[in-house]
Design a protein around this motif. Structure first.
Motif, mmCIF file in Angstrom:
data_model
loop_
_atom_site.group_PDB
_atom_site.id
_atom_site.type_symbol
_atom_site.label_atom_id
_atom_site.label_comp_id
_atom_site.label_asym_id
_atom_site.label_seq_id
_atom_site.Cartn_x
_atom_site.Cartn_y
_atom_site.Cartn_z
ATOM 1 N N SER A 41 -2.354 -13.207 2.942
ATOM 2 C CA SER A 41 -1.821 -11.878 1.457
ATOM 3 C C SER A 41 -3.102 -12.254 0.920
ATOM 4 O O SER A 41 -2.786 -10.845 -0.279
ATOM 5 C CB SER A 41 -1.211 -13.496 0.534
ATOM 6 N N THR A 42 -3.750 -12.278 0.721
ATOM 7 C CA THR A 42 -4.925 -12.105 0.713
ATOM 8 C C THR A 42 -5.762 -10.155 0.400
ATOM 9 O O THR A 42 -6.463 -9.117 -0.053
ATOM 10 C CB THR A 42 -6.694 -12.020 0.613
ATOM 11 N N SER A 43 -5.210 -9.614 1.493
ATOM 12 C CA SER A 43 -5.183 -7.877 1.600
ATOM 13 C C SER A 43 -4.198 -7.358 0.866
ATOM 14 O O SER A 43 -4.220 -6.282 1.159
ATOM 15 C CB SER A 43 -4.474 -7.984 3.366
ATOM 16 N N ARG A 44 -3.225 -7.853 -0.058
ATOM 17 C CA ARG A 44 -2.530 -6.839 -1.070
ATOM 18 C C ARG A 44 -3.531 -7.055 -2.050
ATOM 19 O O ARG A 44 -3.571 -6.137 -3.030
ATOM 20 C CB ARG A 44 -1.641 -7.847 -2.259
ATOM 21 N N ARG A 51 -9.811 -11.419 -7.199
ATOM 22 C CA ARG A 51 -7.920 -11.683 -7.562
ATOM 23 C C ARG A 51 -8.193 -12.441 -6.504
ATOM 24 O O ARG A 51 -7.252 -13.372 -5.911
ATOM 25 C CB ARG A 51 -7.474 -10.808 -7.764
ATOM 26 N N ALA A 52 -8.289 -10.944 -4.823
ATOM 27 C CA ALA A 52 -8.304 -11.956 -3.715
ATOM 28 C C ALA A 52 -9.224 -13.724 -3.063
ATOM 29 O O ALA A 52 -8.443 -14.549 -2.876
ATOM 30 C CB ALA A 52 -9.553 -11.307 -2.976
ATOM 31 N N LEU A 80 -10.298 -16.438 7.813
ATOM 32 C CA LEU A 80 -10.374 -15.815 8.431
ATOM 33 C C LEU A 80 -9.790 -14.517 7.776
ATOM 34 O O LEU A 80 -8.415 -14.814 6.895
ATOM 35 C CB LEU A 80 -9.656 -15.741 9.892
ATOM 36 N N PRO A 81 -10.172 -12.855 7.440
ATOM 37 C CA PRO A 81 -9.319 -12.265 6.678
ATOM 38 C C PRO A 81 -8.168 -11.962 7.299
ATOM 39 O O PRO A 81 -7.747 -11.987 7.909
ATOM 40 C CB PRO A 81 -10.865 -11.240 6.320
ATOM 41 N N ASP A 82 -6.990 -11.766 5.549
ATOM 42 C CA ASP A 82 -5.527 -11.450 6.017
ATOM 43 C C ASP A 82 -5.982 -10.585 6.526
ATOM 44 O O ASP A 82 -6.329 -8.864 6.319
ATOM 45 C CB ASP A 82 -4.824 -11.758 5.259
ATOM 46 N N ASN A 83 -4.806 -9.794 7.657
ATOM 47 C CA ASN A 83 -4.315 -9.197 8.620
ATOM 48 C C ASN A 83 -5.663 -8.565 8.725
ATOM 49 O O ASN A 83 -5.156 -7.376 9.268
ATOM 50 C CB ASN A 83 -2.825 -8.186 7.504
ATOM 51 N N ARG A 84 -5.979 -9.058 9.389
ATOM 52 C CA ARG A 84 -7.430 -8.106 10.260
ATOM 53 C C ARG A 84 -8.257 -9.104 10.900
ATOM 54 O O ARG A 84 -9.024 -9.321 11.809
ATOM 55 C CB ARG A 84 -8.348 -8.121 8.584
ATOM 56 N N PHE A 85 -7.085 -9.590 11.607
ATOM 57 C CA PHE A 85 -7.755 -11.172 13.295
ATOM 58 C C PHE A 85 -8.504 -9.893 13.978
ATOM 59 O O PHE A 85 -9.174 -9.964 14.678
ATOM 60 C CB PHE A 85 -6.610 -12.145 13.127
ATOM 61 N N ASP A 86 -7.690 -8.737 13.779
ATOM 62 C CA ASP A 86 -7.868 -8.150 15.376
ATOM 63 C C ASP A 86 -9.380 -7.177 14.991
ATOM 64 O O ASP A 86 -9.731 -6.366 16.024
ATOM 65 C CB ASP A 86 -6.881 -6.907 15.287
ATOM 66 N N GLU A 87 -9.923 -7.168 13.703
ATOM 67 C CA GLU A 87 -10.961 -6.988 13.385
ATOM 68 C C GLU A 87 -12.224 -8.194 14.057
ATOM 69 O O GLU A 87 -13.657 -7.423 13.791
ATOM 70 C CB GLU A 87 -11.558 -6.494 11.769
#
Length: 227
Positions: A41-44, A51-52, A80-87
């Motif tokens: 949820s840090t992608s928010r 805040r992250a 690992l970065p939230d909602n960015r595993f594809d990076e």
């Protein structure tokens, strides 16, 4: 005691949503370990913001509290970065999973289904499948995929393969512990009719239960079993 079991989840709360009742049931006679690959949820928030960072601390505390309720022996975080595993290079994700497997030496792993809407879930499955290649003497003998409410069904079977459960674990005695553990993730819970609401989760478990003649179950797809 049976060999250890490892749950590999993409985000904090996925371990509870996907197999919380099963963790609670199996932890009575075997060591259950949880590895959460992503921050959650840090992608928010802006990357690297205060805040992250605060969100990471809060979610990890929630994960530890939820694990204690379910009886898990340990929780590890990959950050690992939230909602960015594809990076990330897939090899980097695979290496994280391999390290956890080498440390715990589980005979069984529960993880995400490859047909989920969430990209992190799909990459987690791919990394686990790669890390558990059945080379001679590999410790992992069984691999199961779980569903995640608001991700698996929201793919509307447009990603292949669709979720086709063929293993059902009785959750009648542990469904309430699952819901209690999920309540530790206060910001991730939703109100009905959202799929992650307590009412919806209980209803889903009852629905799968009717498939196999039980009151409540958690459903899984067996990916591989070596006997």
């Amino acid at each position: 005691m049976s060999p250890p079991l490892l749950v590999v989840a993409a985000h904090p709360d996925d371990e509870v949503l996907g197999c919380g009742a099963t963790i609670a049931r199996l932890s009575s006679d075997r060591d259950v370990h949880i590895f959460i690959l992503g921050e959650g949820s840090t992608s928010r928030y802006a990357s690297g913001s205060e805040r992250a960072r605060a969100e990471v601390v809060r979610l990890q505390a929630s994960a530890n509290a939820a694990a204690a309720i379910l009886g898990a022996r340990s929780v590890e975080f990959g950050s690992l970065p939230d909602n960015r595993f594809d990076e990330l290079p897939l090899l980097d994700v695979v290496k994280r999973v391999e390290q956890s497997i080498e440390q715990i030496r589980p005979s069984t792993i529960y993880t995400h289904h490859p047909g989920d809407l969430n990209i992190d879930h799909r990459i987690t499955f791919q990394a686990v499948l790669t890390a558990t290649r059945p080379v001679p003497n590999h410790c992992v003998r069984e691999l199961y995929a779980f569903e995640i409410p608001s991700s698996t069904e929201w793919a509307f079977q447009q990603f292949q393969p669709p979720f086709k459960p063929n293993v059902f674990i009785d959750a009648a005695g542990t469904i309430e512990r699952k819901l209690k553990a999920l309540a530790e993730y206060e910001s991730e819970c939703r109100t009905f009719p959202h799929p992650r609401s307590p009412e919806a989760l209980r209803t889903s478990a009852r629905c799968w239960g009717t498939v196999v003649g039980l009151e409540y179950v958690e459903a899984f797809e067996l990916v591989r079993s070596i006997r």
